[in-house]
Design an enzyme around this catalytic site. Structure first.
Site, PDB file in Angstrom:
ATOM      1  CG  ASP B  18      46.967  89.678  47.573  1.00 49.70           C
ATOM      2  OD1 ASP B  18      46.126  89.180  48.341  1.00 49.70           O
ATOM      3  OD2 ASP B  18      48.143  89.877  47.893  1.00 49.70           O
ATOM      4  CG  ASP B 137      47.375  92.800  57.642  1.00 52.91           C
ATOM      5  OD1 ASP B 137      47.187  91.586  57.430  1.00 52.91           O
ATOM      6  OD2 ASP B 137      46.905  93.700  56.913  1.00 52.91           O
TER       7      ASP B 137
END
Lengths: 195, 258
Positions: B18, B137
């Site tokens: 990330d 997600d």
């Protein structure tokens, strides 16, 4: 040594250029028939869909030029498939240097399509695989495949056996991504440059 | 021991980086970020240690509408000899083209696909399904897995399996399925969810969220039916080394690349 990478707006060539640079080469990205003819080695990466790739080759006049090349030539992924006669992908006639018909994998519970990831090579032969064994893995991403034939220089399976690599005269092809297959892929690229 | 009569494609281990402002970070359930280092150096280390692929997610891009990091992609592609995916804030065909031309192998799209599902079809047609990863997600709400958007901040009203099936039919080449209910908790992957999605589509599924112990990976490959597993913190902070994890999986009978 002059190394040409065929530029036909047909996919991600940057990874192939970087992989060649990591080997100390200084590749030229080109669609110019003269530059291709005088290069010591020609690489032909391909990604995407067969019919639009053939269309891009025709627009650049490269469908006539590539089959006449005489130096060591390496088609990668779709670049290998395009060396065959015909693809089931949108019923596409191809360059016709090798006799295969490109087929689509049929998915089942244990075999996803695309065939995506690291798989072993079997029945290796020829100079590209010098120094490698069946324990080595290479990275594949494809939904279509060339069946096994006399031209096959390495196979894999998903679950049917298919050509992981092919050769006819100076024309070599690999279904996997040499530029993305770690140290094994680097060795295969180095073997090609040494031809 | 495995006794295979023919070669099979291996289960993949995918460290996820990330990235925010050019640094690797990792949060707990998408917030509370910790710094985890230079992404190019981390990428090289993971490749050396046997990572099968890498994923870079620009986690600030969607909320702050920043362009994806083509410069970082170039620097990674120059040194990396394994495949990598880039995601975060990708909204247009031009965004995707810029990333692929910079050397990314695949792009991961999420909010833009939910806002305009035809985006998946357009990318598949233009660049081929092989480079289109649809990231999904999801969060467990009551007994239902619901799809979230905008970095997990907004419910969409879509149900997880239905959206995954639609994304596959529209031309996704792969699904990156993250359980936000498990992300960062190290309590194991969402096995039933992963199995339900893997059984519903014929494209590969990457399971994400919840990796903590080596046994969690065995479970997600076997019970979960995942083709690949993604994790961040357990790799970044050296809690589980990749080579040891691969040896563990091999011993447990999971087909991995050693």
């Amino acid at each position: 040594m002059e190394i040409a990478v065929v530029d036909y707006k047909g996919g991600n060539v940057q990874s192939v250029l970087f992989a060649l640079e990591r080997l100390g080469a200084r590749p030229t990205l080109t669609a110019d028939p003269e530059v291709l003819r005088r290069a010591d080695k020609v690489l032909f990466p391909g990604e995407g869909e067969a019919a639009s790739a053939m269309q891009a080759l025709r627009e650049a006049g490269l469908d006539q030029v590539l089959p006449t090349l005489t130096q060591p030539f390496l088609g990668i992924c779709l670049g290998m498939q395009l060396l065959g006669q015909h693809s089931d992908e949108n019923d596409t006639p191809m360059l016709g240097l090798l006799p295969y018909q490109v087929r689509r994998f049929v998915p089942d519970a244990d075999h996803k399509v695309p065939h995506m990831g690291w798989n072993n090579l079997q029945a290796l032969r020829g100079p590209l695989f010098e120094g490698l064994t069946e324990a080595d893995h290479v990275y594949f991403v494809h939904s279509y495949y060339a069946p096994v034939g006399d031209y096959t220089t390495a196979q894999s399976s998903h679950p049917a056996p298919f050509s992981a690599a092919v050769q006819h005269r100076n024309f070599h092809g690999v279904q996997f991504h040499t530029e993305k297959s770690g140290a094994v892929g680097t060795r295969i690229l180095a073997n090609f440059l040494a031809l | 021991m495995l006794n295979l009569t023919y070669p099979v494609v291996k289960k993949r281990l995918i460290p996820c980086l990330d990235v925010r402002d050019g640094r690797t970070v990792k949060g707990i359930q998408f917030e509370g970020l910790r710094d985890a280092g230079d992404p190019v150096a981390l990428a090289e280390r993971y490749a050396r240690e046997g990572a099968d692929e890498l994923v870079f997610l620009d986690i600030t891009a969607t909320n702050q509408r920043r362009q994806p990091l083509t410069e970082l992609v170039r620097n990674v592609a120059r040194v990396l000899d394994i495949p990598f995916t880039v995601g975060g804030g990708i909204n247009t065909v031009a965004d995707v083209e810029a990333l692929l031309l910079s050397g990314a192998d695949k792009v991961s799209i999420n909010s833009a696909a939910l806002a305009r599902p035809d985006f998946i079809n357009e990318l598949a047609r233009r660049f081929g399904s092989q480079c289109v990863v649809v990231a999904v997600d999801v969060r467990l709400v009551g007994t239902e897995w619901q799809v979230m958007t905008r970095a997990g901040t907004t419910p969409t009203g879509r149900q997880a399996v239905a959206w995954c099936r639609e994304a596959a039919e529209r031309g996704a080449g792969e699904l990156l399925l993250t359980s936000m209910s498990h992300d960062g908790t190290k309590s194991g992957f969402a096995l039933e969810l992963t199995r339900a999605v893997a059984d519903a589509v014929s494209i590969p599924v990457i399971a994400s969220g919840g990796a903590g112990q080596p046994a969690d990976f065995t479970a997600v490959f076997e019970a979960g039916g995942a083709d690949a597993a993604l994790a961040a913190s357990i790799f970044h902070f050296n809690e589980t080394a990749l080579p040891a994890l691969k040896t563990y999986l091999h011993t447990a009978g999971v087909a991995v690349r050693l």
